[in-house]
Every structure is written in structure tokens, then in C-alpha cells.
Design a protein around this motif. Structure first.
Motif, PDB file in Angstrom:
ATOM      1  N   PRO A   1       1.625   8.465  40.852  1.00  0.00           N
ATOM      2  CA  PRO A   1       3.192   8.145  41.257  1.00  0.00           C
ATOM      3  C   PRO A   1       4.564   8.218  40.221  1.00  0.00           C
ATOM      4  O   PRO A   1       3.822   7.471  39.533  1.00  0.00           O
ATOM      5  CB  PRO A   1       3.849   7.356  42.844  1.00  0.00           C
ATOM      6  CG  PRO A   1       2.722   7.716  43.254  1.00  0.00           C
ATOM      7  CD  PRO A   1       1.221   8.300  41.636  1.00  0.00           C
ATOM      8  N   ARG A   2       5.063   8.629  40.085  1.00  0.00           N
ATOM      9  CA  ARG A   2       6.841   8.124  38.967  1.00  0.00           C
ATOM     10  C   ARG A   2       6.699   7.051  39.383  1.00  0.00           C
ATOM     11  O   ARG A   2       7.169   6.482  38.736  1.00  0.00           O
ATOM     12  CB  ARG A   2       7.561   9.031  39.134  1.00  0.00           C
ATOM     13  CG  ARG A   2       7.454  10.703  38.498  1.00  0.00           C
ATOM     14  CD  ARG A   2       8.127  11.222  38.103  1.00  0.00           C
ATOM     15  NE  ARG A   2       8.336  12.503  38.341  1.00  0.00           N
ATOM     16  CZ  ARG A   2       8.577  13.321  37.184  1.00  0.00           C
ATOM     17  NH1 ARG A   2       8.768  12.695  35.334  1.00  0.00           N
ATOM     18  NH2 ARG A   2       8.007  14.615  36.587  1.00  0.00           N
TER      19      ARG A   2
ATOM     20  N   TYR B   1       2.465   5.026  36.048  1.00  0.00           N
ATOM     21  CA  TYR B   1       2.528   5.770  35.315  1.00  0.00           C
ATOM     22  C   TYR B   1       2.882   6.106  33.544  1.00  0.00           C
ATOM     23  O   TYR B   1       2.466   7.374  32.818  1.00  0.00           O
ATOM     24  CB  TYR B   1       3.639   6.045  35.967  1.00  0.00           C
ATOM     25  CG  TYR B   1       4.163   8.256  35.700  1.00  0.00           C
ATOM     26  CD1 TYR B   1       3.960   8.653  36.501  1.00  0.00           C
ATOM     27  CD2 TYR B   1       5.411   8.513  35.118  1.00  0.00           C
ATOM     28  CE1 TYR B   1       3.843  10.427  36.166  1.00  0.00           C
ATOM     29  CE2 TYR B   1       5.494   9.309  34.725  1.00  0.00           C
ATOM     30  CZ  TYR B   1       4.950  10.399  34.822  1.00  0.00           C
ATOM     31  OH  TYR B   1       5.635  11.687  34.723  1.00  0.00           O
TER      32      TYR B   1
ATOM     33  N   SER C   1       5.202   4.384  40.300  1.00  0.00           N
ATOM     34  CA  SER C   1       3.927   3.375  39.695  1.00  0.00           C
ATOM     35  C   SER C   1       3.959   2.952  38.170  1.00  0.00           C
ATOM     36  O   SER C   1       4.253   3.797  37.916  1.00  0.00           O
ATOM     37  CB  SER C   1       2.233   4.712  39.977  1.00  0.00           C
ATOM     38  OG  SER C   1       1.184   3.942  39.942  1.00  0.00           O
TER      39      SER C   1
END
Length: 70
Positions: free
Chosen positions: A47-48, A53, A50
Motif C-alpha cells: 500500500p502507498r 512503499y 506503508s
């Protein structure tokens, strides 16, 4: 890798850590074409929001740049 996926699942943190390690090993060896699917899959699974990322995005960028140099 397939065994880990079957037991733990595609999005399990241990599976993702293994995918990241494979991408890093292949890219570190200059095997950009082999590294790319792992790096792309890893980023798609992250996920962005995270904290991982940015690091994983940088890995994919590195792999793509290395592949383009060939």
C-alpha cells in the motif's frame, strides 16, 4: 517461492520479504529482466501508505533503470 506462497499467501509479510530479497539479489547481479517481475509484484502488493512503499518504489526504479541500460 511457490511453496511459500501456497502456505503463507501472496500478501504475507514473509512472502513479500522473500520477493524483495529475490529482486535485490537479481538486480545486484545485473539480472535486471529477472528482477523486474519480482520488484513490480512487490510494489503492487505494498500500500502507498506503508512505510515500506518508498524503499520498494526505489527498488523498482533501480531495476527499470538497469534494464534500460542494456
Amino acid at each position: 517461492m511457490d511453496g511459500r506462497r501456497a502456505v503463507l499467501g501472496d500478501r504475507n509479510p514473509d512472502t513479500l520479504a522473500t520477493i524483495e530479497e529475490l529482486a535485490r539479489l537479481y538486480s545486484g547481479d545485473g539480472r535486471w529482466v529477472e528482477a523486474e517481475p519480482y520488484a513490480a509484484e512487490l510494489l503492487d502488493a505494498t500500500p502507498r501508505t506503508s512505510p515500506d512503499y518508498a524503499r520498494r518504489r526505489a527498488l523498482l526504479d533501480l531495476v527499470e533503470a538497469g534494464k534500460d541500460e542494456r
